[in-house]
Design a protein around this motif. Sequence first.
Motif, PDB file in Angstrom:
ATOM      1  N   ASN A 200       1.395   6.057   1.118  1.00  0.00           N
ATOM      2  CA  ASN A 200      -0.017   5.680   1.208  1.00  0.00           C
ATOM      3  C   ASN A 200      -0.302   4.651   0.113  1.00  0.00           C
ATOM      4  O   ASN A 200      -0.275   4.965  -1.076  1.00  0.00           O
ATOM      5  CB  ASN A 200      -0.922   6.889   1.031  1.00  0.00           C
TER       6      ASN A 200
ATOM      7  N   ALA B 171      -7.084   7.272   3.154  1.00  0.00           N
ATOM      8  CA  ALA B 171      -5.954   8.149   3.461  1.00  0.00           C
ATOM      9  C   ALA B 171      -5.357   7.769   4.811  1.00  0.00           C
ATOM     10  O   ALA B 171      -6.062   7.332   5.726  1.00  0.00           O
ATOM     11  CB  ALA B 171      -6.393   9.610   3.473  1.00  0.00           C
TER      12      ALA B 171
ATOM     13  N   LYS C  35      -4.692  14.883   5.719  1.00  0.00           N
ATOM     14  CA  LYS C  35      -4.631  13.455   5.395  1.00  0.00           C
ATOM     15  C   LYS C  35      -3.464  13.209   4.453  1.00  0.00           C
ATOM     16  O   LYS C  35      -3.066  14.091   3.691  1.00  0.00           O
ATOM     17  CB  LYS C  35      -5.931  12.982   4.721  1.00  0.00           C
TER      18      LYS C  35
ATOM     19  N   GLY D  84      -2.943  11.267   1.382  1.00  0.00           N
ATOM     20  CA  GLY D  84      -3.833  10.642   0.424  1.00  0.00           C
ATOM     21  C   GLY D  84      -3.188   9.607  -0.469  1.00  0.00           C
ATOM     22  O   GLY D  84      -1.971   9.405  -0.459  1.00  0.00           O
ATOM     23  N   PRO D  85      -3.996   8.913  -1.284  1.00  0.00           N
ATOM     24  CA  PRO D  85      -3.488   7.920  -2.232  1.00  0.00           C
ATOM     25  C   PRO D  85      -2.439   8.527  -3.163  1.00  0.00           C
ATOM     26  O   PRO D  85      -2.571   9.663  -3.619  1.00  0.00           O
ATOM     27  CB  PRO D  85      -4.746   7.504  -2.999  1.00  0.00           C
TER      28      PRO D  85
ATOM     29  N   GLN E 192       0.531   9.409  -2.358  1.00  0.00           N
ATOM     30  CA  GLN E 192       1.410  10.349  -1.676  1.00  0.00           C
ATOM     31  C   GLN E 192       2.283   9.627  -0.651  1.00  0.00           C
ATOM     32  O   GLN E 192       2.013   8.482  -0.274  1.00  0.00           O
ATOM     33  CB  GLN E 192       0.588  11.425  -0.955  1.00  0.00           C
TER      34      GLN E 192
ATOM     35  N   TYR F 202      -5.456   3.965   8.538  1.00  0.00           N
ATOM     36  CA  TYR F 202      -6.168   4.680   7.472  1.00  0.00           C
ATOM     37  C   TYR F 202      -7.499   5.201   7.994  1.00  0.00           C
ATOM     38  O   TYR F 202      -8.031   4.719   9.013  1.00  0.00           O
ATOM     39  CB  TYR F 202      -6.403   3.750   6.285  1.00  0.00           C
ATOM     40  N   ASP F 203      -8.054   6.168   7.274  1.00  0.00           N
ATOM     41  CA  ASP F 203      -9.307   6.782   7.742  1.00  0.00           C
ATOM     42  C   ASP F 203     -10.522   5.881   7.565  1.00  0.00           C
ATOM     43  O   ASP F 203     -11.617   6.215   8.032  1.00  0.00           O
ATOM     44  CB  ASP F 203      -9.549   8.139   7.061  1.00  0.00           C
TER      45      ASP F 203
END
Length: 248
Positions: free
Chosen positions: A52, A58, A119, A121-122, A124, A150-151
Amino acid sequence: MRSLPARRIAGIAAVAASSVLALAAPAFAHVTVQPGSAQQGGYSAVAFRVPNENDNAATVKLEVSLPMDHPMASVRTEPVPGWTATLEKSKLDKPLKSHGQDINEAVSKITWTANDGTKLGPGQFLDFRVSLGALPADTDKLTFKALQTYDNGDVVRWIEEAKDGQPEPAKPAPVLTLTPAAKPADGASPAAADHHAGDAAGGDQAAAKSDDSDSTARTLGVVGIVVGVVGAALGVAGLRRRSSGSAS
């Protein structure tokens, strides 16, 4: 000869440390296939490793297109907790032969979608594992074009193909390198050769673990270099201060 001020030495150390880390960072920045190689003609378990890269969003979906110029009869996904995998098939212009049967369609796309509350996430990354086979014997690589969603609605297109003699593209497509299959040793029975071929997936899983260990070792090596540079700089600064105190 005038000695360098401690602040200047510390500044040089910081620049050197950041340069080392900058050189190491790109290795972790792309969507890749792990391990990066497998044997032609065999079956292999590989993972699409997705980092990510967005600090403010995310990852919620990954789409991977399989090369239909070299279709594979068997494509299976490993369950990923919190994610749903969907396989799409396409008709083949020329049937595949698999275990004496004609295969008229093959998986052309895999989509992993995050379930509610899940999700990536950042900071990860996640491995999406797939079993593939039989891998083609008439090419030295397979290119998988991928889309990362991404979301916040951003879509990163990992679809650019590298060309010989040119720099790596900004958003390269994941590539699996195919190597010639090892020939059975003289005197080995066909059954033994089949047994080794059946173990290819397990061997690739071990190679994936080895690749993870190598990545960890490289990361620790980079950290060691940074610590060494900073420590040396601080040591020089201390010696300079002592020399100045003695002279006075």
